[in-house]
Design a protein around this motif. Structure first.
Motif, PDB file in Angstrom:
ATOM      1  N   SER A  70       0.831  -1.204   0.000  1.00 62.85           N
ATOM      2  CA  SER A  70       0.000   0.000   0.000  1.00 62.85           C
ATOM      3  C   SER A  70       0.867   1.256   0.000  1.00 62.85           C
ATOM      4  O   SER A  70       1.983   1.259   0.514  1.00 62.85           O
ATOM      5  CB  SER A  70      -0.928  -0.001   1.230  1.00 62.85           C
ATOM      6  N   ILE A  71       0.350   2.305  -0.591  1.00 66.30           N
ATOM      7  CA  ILE A  71       1.037   3.589  -0.662  1.00 66.30           C
ATOM      8  C   ILE A  71       0.264   4.598   0.175  1.00 66.30           C
ATOM      9  O   ILE A  71      -0.938   4.763   0.012  1.00 66.30           O
ATOM     10  CB  ILE A  71       1.128   4.081  -2.118  1.00 66.30           C
ATOM     11  N   VAL A  72       0.954   5.257   1.100  1.00 61.67           N
ATOM     12  CA  VAL A  72       0.307   6.260   1.946  1.00 61.67           C
ATOM     13  C   VAL A  72       0.126   7.539   1.132  1.00 61.67           C
ATOM     14  O   VAL A  72       1.097   8.073   0.577  1.00 61.67           O
ATOM     15  CB  VAL A  72       1.156   6.538   3.198  1.00 61.67           C
ATOM     16  N   PRO A  73      -1.104   8.047   1.016  1.00 59.77           N
ATOM     17  CA  PRO A  73      -1.343   9.271   0.230  1.00 59.77           C
ATOM     18  C   PRO A  73      -0.573  10.460   0.799  1.00 59.77           C
ATOM     19  O   PRO A  73      -0.306  10.541   2.007  1.00 59.77           O
ATOM     20  CB  PRO A  73      -2.856   9.488   0.358  1.00 59.77           C
ATOM     21  N   ALA A  74      -0.239  11.384  -0.075  1.00 62.46           N
ATOM     22  CA  ALA A  74       0.543  12.549   0.333  1.00 62.46           C
ATOM     23  C   ALA A  74      -0.184  13.377   1.388  1.00 62.46           C
ATOM     24  O   ALA A  74       0.437  13.893   2.316  1.00 62.46           O
ATOM     25  CB  ALA A  74       0.850  13.415  -0.895  1.00 62.46           C
ATOM     26  N   GLU A  75      -1.527  13.473   1.277  1.00 62.12           N
ATOM     27  CA  GLU A  75      -2.267  14.284   2.250  1.00 62.12           C
ATOM     28  C   GLU A  75      -2.223  13.670   3.645  1.00 62.12           C
ATOM     29  O   GLU A  75      -2.327  14.377   4.652  1.00 62.12           O
ATOM     30  CB  GLU A  75      -3.722  14.489   1.799  1.00 62.12           C
ATOM     31  N   VAL A  76      -2.063  12.366   3.740  1.00 60.47           N
ATOM     32  CA  VAL A  76      -1.918  11.703   5.045  1.00 60.47           C
ATOM     33  C   VAL A  76      -0.511  11.914   5.581  1.00 60.47           C
ATOM     34  O   VAL A  76      -0.315  12.180   6.771  1.00 60.47           O
ATOM     35  CB  VAL A  76      -2.244  10.197   4.934  1.00 60.47           C
ATOM     36  N   LEU A  77       0.494  11.812   4.711  1.00 55.93           N
ATOM     37  CA  LEU A  77       1.887  12.011   5.144  1.00 55.93           C
ATOM     38  C   LEU A  77       2.080  13.383   5.778  1.00 55.93           C
ATOM     39  O   LEU A  77       2.868  13.539   6.714  1.00 55.93           O
ATOM     40  CB  LEU A  77       2.833  11.870   3.951  1.00 55.93           C
ATOM     41  N   LEU A  86      11.116  10.816  11.418  1.00 58.50           N
ATOM     42  CA  LEU A  86      12.441  10.186  11.460  1.00 58.50           C
ATOM     43  C   LEU A  86      12.964  10.072  12.890  1.00 58.50           C
ATOM     44  O   LEU A  86      13.483   9.024  13.290  1.00 58.50           O
ATOM     45  CB  LEU A  86      13.410  10.994  10.601  1.00 58.50           C
ATOM     46  N   GLN A  87      12.809  11.145  13.649  1.00 61.68           N
ATOM     47  CA  GLN A  87      13.370  11.148  15.007  1.00 61.68           C
ATOM     48  C   GLN A  87      12.697  10.125  15.911  1.00 61.68           C
ATOM     49  O   GLN A  87      13.359   9.439  16.691  1.00 61.68           O
ATOM     50  CB  GLN A  87      13.234  12.541  15.615  1.00 61.68           C
ATOM     51  N   TYR A  88      11.374   9.999  15.787  1.00 60.53           N
ATOM     52  CA  TYR A  88      10.640   9.121  16.704  1.00 60.53           C
ATOM     53  C   TYR A  88      10.195   7.814  16.033  1.00 60.53           C
ATOM     54  O   TYR A  88       9.488   7.022  16.648  1.00 60.53           O
ATOM     55  CB  TYR A  88       9.428   9.863  17.268  1.00 60.53           C
ATOM     56  N   GLN A  89      10.607   7.613  14.787  1.00 61.36           N
ATOM     57  CA  GLN A  89      10.269   6.408  14.032  1.00 61.36           C
ATOM     58  C   GLN A  89       8.764   6.107  14.104  1.00 61.36           C
ATOM     59  O   GLN A  89       8.322   5.027  14.490  1.00 61.36           O
ATOM     60  CB  GLN A  89      11.083   5.207  14.524  1.00 61.36           C
ATOM     61  N   MET A  90       8.007   7.116  13.682  1.00 60.38           N
ATOM     62  CA  MET A  90       6.556   6.975  13.613  1.00 60.38           C
ATOM     63  C   MET A  90       6.072   7.632  12.329  1.00 60.38           C
ATOM     64  O   MET A  90       6.593   8.676  11.923  1.00 60.38           O
ATOM     65  CB  MET A  90       5.876   7.602  14.836  1.00 60.38           C
ATOM     66  N   VAL A  91       5.120   7.014  11.674  1.00 59.75           N
ATOM     67  CA  VAL A  91       4.618   7.532  10.402  1.00 59.75           C
ATOM     68  C   VAL A  91       3.100   7.409  10.346  1.00 59.75           C
ATOM     69  O   VAL A  91       2.526   6.455  10.872  1.00 59.75           O
ATOM     70  CB  VAL A  91       5.221   6.771   9.199  1.00 59.75           C
ATOM     71  N   PRO A  92       2.426   8.378   9.717  1.00 60.43           N
ATOM     72  CA  PRO A  92       0.980   8.253   9.523  1.00 60.43           C
ATOM     73  C   PRO A  92       0.707   7.205   8.445  1.00 60.43           C
ATOM     74  O   PRO A  92       1.427   7.138   7.448  1.00 60.43           O
ATOM     75  CB  PRO A  92       0.572   9.654   9.064  1.00 60.43           C
ATOM     76  N   VAL A 102      -1.450   5.800  13.212  1.00 62.16           N
ATOM     77  CA  VAL A 102      -0.023   6.112  13.238  1.00 62.16           C
ATOM     78  C   VAL A 102       0.756   4.840  13.550  1.00 62.16           C
ATOM     79  O   VAL A 102       0.494   4.173  14.551  1.00 62.16           O
ATOM     80  CB  VAL A 102       0.305   7.194  14.291  1.00 62.16           C
ATOM     81  N   GLY A 103       1.700   4.505  12.682  1.00 68.74           N
ATOM     82  CA  GLY A 103       2.533   3.329  12.901  1.00 68.74           C
ATOM     83  C   GLY A 103       3.808   3.709  13.621  1.00 68.74           C
ATOM     84  O   GLY A 103       4.514   4.634  13.215  1.00 68.74           O
ATOM     85  N   MET A 104       4.114   2.995  14.722  1.00 63.75           N
ATOM     86  CA  MET A 104       5.345   3.227  15.485  1.00 63.75           C
ATOM     87  C   MET A 104       6.197   1.967  15.491  1.00 63.75           C
ATOM     88  O   MET A 104       5.679   0.864  15.653  1.00 63.75           O
ATOM     89  CB  MET A 104       5.029   3.616  16.936  1.00 63.75           C
ATOM     90  N   VAL A 105       7.481   2.156  15.327  1.00 65.05           N
ATOM     91  CA  VAL A 105       8.395   1.024  15.438  1.00 65.05           C
ATOM     92  C   VAL A 105       8.460   0.549  16.891  1.00 65.05           C
ATOM     93  O   VAL A 105       8.506  -0.651  17.163  1.00 65.05           O
ATOM     94  CB  VAL A 105       9.801   1.414  14.925  1.00 65.05           C
ATOM     95  N   ASP A 106       8.427   1.500  17.831  1.00 64.25           N
ATOM     96  CA  ASP A 106       8.471   1.168  19.264  1.00 64.25           C
ATOM     97  C   ASP A 106       7.401   1.968  20.006  1.00 64.25           C
ATOM     98  O   ASP A 106       7.641   3.090  20.458  1.00 64.25           O
ATOM     99  CB  ASP A 106       9.859   1.487  19.833  1.00 64.25           C
TER     100      ASP A 106
END
Length: 580
Positions: A70-77, A86-92, A102-106
């Motif tokens: 899946s590709i996250v749409p630009a408006e969500v990013l 990058l700093q907190y390793q979390m992405v919408p 929101v996806g978090m690595v930790d």
């Protein structure tokens, strides 16, 4: 090892995916390892992504989310700044209404949780956290990456230039052209960045679409459109104007569509761009087809023509006369197949002439002519004049009407090898279609040599594809299709039970898309004495289908299934493409 990492290791041990000894070895190895904790688990200890994700979910006590292709749409990013991501390793990942996933690595990282709360402190958006793998984080974060940073830099230059505009007003009034030059430079950079990333990303098309609040730039990669960046709407007209200048189009005309093309040098090779503008309510939309001759003029084997089809194809294109028709919907690779055919027969002693709309790739040695309907230079009128050019081989971009169809047939009957495309769903429908277009049925047996139908299917990424056993329903379908195939073909492909199919989950090599490039699936119907009889007596789909089965034609579905069993494509992708 962090506390969270130890919890993951214990969850893997509990699940039986990791032994106690391996867990201890992991803790000993990690401090001196060059790889991360998750990379060690996947590469050294062979923990696959689903098991790792399940262990992380158990360790964090939150739901897990796999990104897949899946590709996250630009408006969500845009909901989370790239720096914070990058700093907190979390992405919408996705947004529905006011709810943002929101996806978090930790997820146990307290600072990351606090940062997330701070970002949405005064917002109506409610974030909900899921755990993701490190690899999936990299896939999503890649969408933020270089393209956006370069464009951001270019836009900063543009803002600086606009500020400079006020200071240059006096000079402009005095006739100094420096202001215009300053204004042009940042837009030139923005366009250059778009073109550069389209080429490097293997895009086949670039879409630039205006809007009231923003301008969206999308790339078509491996057949699918993806939003690559979003620009301020104030830049739209300037970007369109810059592209019009490159393509030698009229700047003062925005009411009607325009077509043009231009070339640029990239890494030592020439890349062509075919430009089309189209007026919309939000300004002109621009679509640019990216044409890289060095990567597109492939031979027939590279396109995906299997050995059981290749012999029929080579026999037809090596004949001194006859007509070869390639069928399929728009975007199915018909023109590429024709170019590959012309490439094979483009010799010094052969006069190859083509009529195209438009000319997609320039081929040295081929006399390519661009038709222009606006001045009554059509495929039909071009065909009449081509015959005075002493051609051996004629390529007609498309048979669109009865006049072109009749002239193409006549050209093949008078000793020419004719290539063209026609729009039908499959090879079976070509003969009834030609007759519907007014071609006399008795002319087809002597003129038509070969009918090819095709589709394009995504080629599985070789780095992340994995073997798996097909679902019983799919296995039954494979049985049914193979049972009707000619014994000679089955012997050639040597498929054995139990069947193995391949799927990919996406990796950094394919940017999480699962596929890298595309491969064609074909069906090839050749002219035989029996088919000649059918055409003269009962030229309908049913009778042509019976003859196709009698001559052992491998259908597109069967060709796709064979390629799926060989690990080239996903069988699900094949079935989806055939049903389109």
């Amino acid at each position: 090892m962090t506390i969270f990492e130890r919890k993951i290791a214990r969850a893997l041990v509990t699940a039986g995916a990791l032994s106690q000894e391996q867990a201890q070895a992991l803790e000993t190895t990690l401090p001196n390892a060059e790889e991360s904790f998750e990379a060690l688990l996947t590469r050294t200890f062979k923990i696959d992504a689903p098991r790792l994700l399940a262990a992380k979910s158990a360790a964090a006590d939150v739901s897990a989310q796999s990104i897949g292709n899946s590709i996250v749409p630009a408006e969500v990013l845009r909901e989370i700044p790239a720096e914070a991501a990058l700093q907190y390793q979390m992405v919408p990942l996705a947004k529905q209404g006011t709810n943002l996933m929101v996806g978090m690595v930790d997820p146990s990282n307290v600072k990351a949780q606090e940062a997330l709360r701070f970002i949405f402190l005064r917002s109506e958006t409610t974030p909900s956290v899921v755990v993701i793998t490190e690899e999936d984080f990299k896939k999503v974060f890649a969408l933020y990456q270089e393209l956006k940073s370069e464009v951001k830099s270019a836009l900063a230059d543009l803002e600086s230039t606009m500020a400079e505009e006020g200071r240059q007003q006096k000079k402009e009034e005095e006739g100094d052209g420096e202001e215009a030059t300053l204004k042009e430079a940042p837009i030139t950079k923005v366009v250059a960045v778009i073109l550069k990333h389209a080429i490097e990303g293997g895009a086949s098309d670039i879409h630039i679409e205006g809007g009231r609040e923003q301008t969206r730039v999308r790339f078509r990669q491996d057949g699918t459109l993806h939003t690559s960046l979003v620009l301020p709407s104030s830049t739209h007209n300037s970007i369109v104007a810059r592209i019009k200048i490159l393509a030698s189009l009229r700047l003062d005309e925005s009411r009607v569509p325009q077509d043009g093309r231009f070339s640029t040098q990239m890494k030592g090779k020439s890349i062509d761009f075919r430009v089309s503008t189209f007026p919309t309510s939000e300004g002109e939309k621009v679509v640019m087809r990216v044409l890289d001759p060095s990567s597109s003029l492939l031979d027939l084997k590279q396109l995906g023509i299997a050995p059981y089809h290749l012999g029929l194809f080579e026999h037809a294109i090596s004949a001194p006369y006859g007509m070869v028709l390639v069928s399929g919907p728009t975007g199915s690779g018909k023109t590429t197949t024709l170019y590959a055919s012309m490439y094979l027969i483009n010799k010094e002693g052969v006069n190859v002439v083509s009529l195209e709309d438009p000319i997609e790739y320039y081929m040295p040695g081929v006399n390519q002519s661009q038709i222009r309907p606006e001045i009554d230079y059509t495929f039909a009128t071009g065909l009449r004049h081509i015959l005075r050019q002493d051609p051996d081989v004629i390529m007609v971009g498309e048979i669109r009407d009865s006049e072109t169809a009749g002239l193409a047939v006549q050209a093949s009957l008078t000793g020419h090898l004719v290539f063209s495309t026609i729009h039908t769903n499959d090879a079976i429908g070509v003969i009834p279609r030609l007759i519907d277009m007014g071609v006399d049925a008795f002319l087809l047996p002597s003129s038509l040599s070969l009918i090819v139908a095709q589709r394009l299917v995504g080629r599985l990424c070789t780095f992340c594809k994995q073997e798996q056993q097909p679902h019983p329903t799919i296995a039954s379908l494979i049985d049914q299709e193979l049972a009707t195939m000619a014994p000679a073909v089955l012997e050639m492909v040597q498929i054995k039970k139990p069947y193995t199919v391949w799927e990919s989950q996406g990796c950094d090599k394919c940017n999480g898309k699962r596929i890298k490039g595309r491969v064609a699936i074909y069906e090839v119907l050749t002219m035989t004495d029996e088919l000649k009889r059918v055409i003269l007596e009962t030229p309908n789909d049913l009778e042509v289908m019976k003859e196709a089965k009698r001559q052992g034609m491998v259908s597109m579905r069967q060709d796709g299934i064979i390629k799926a069993l060989q690990g080239l494509v996903s069988i699900q992708d094949v079935l989806h493409k055939i049903e389109e």
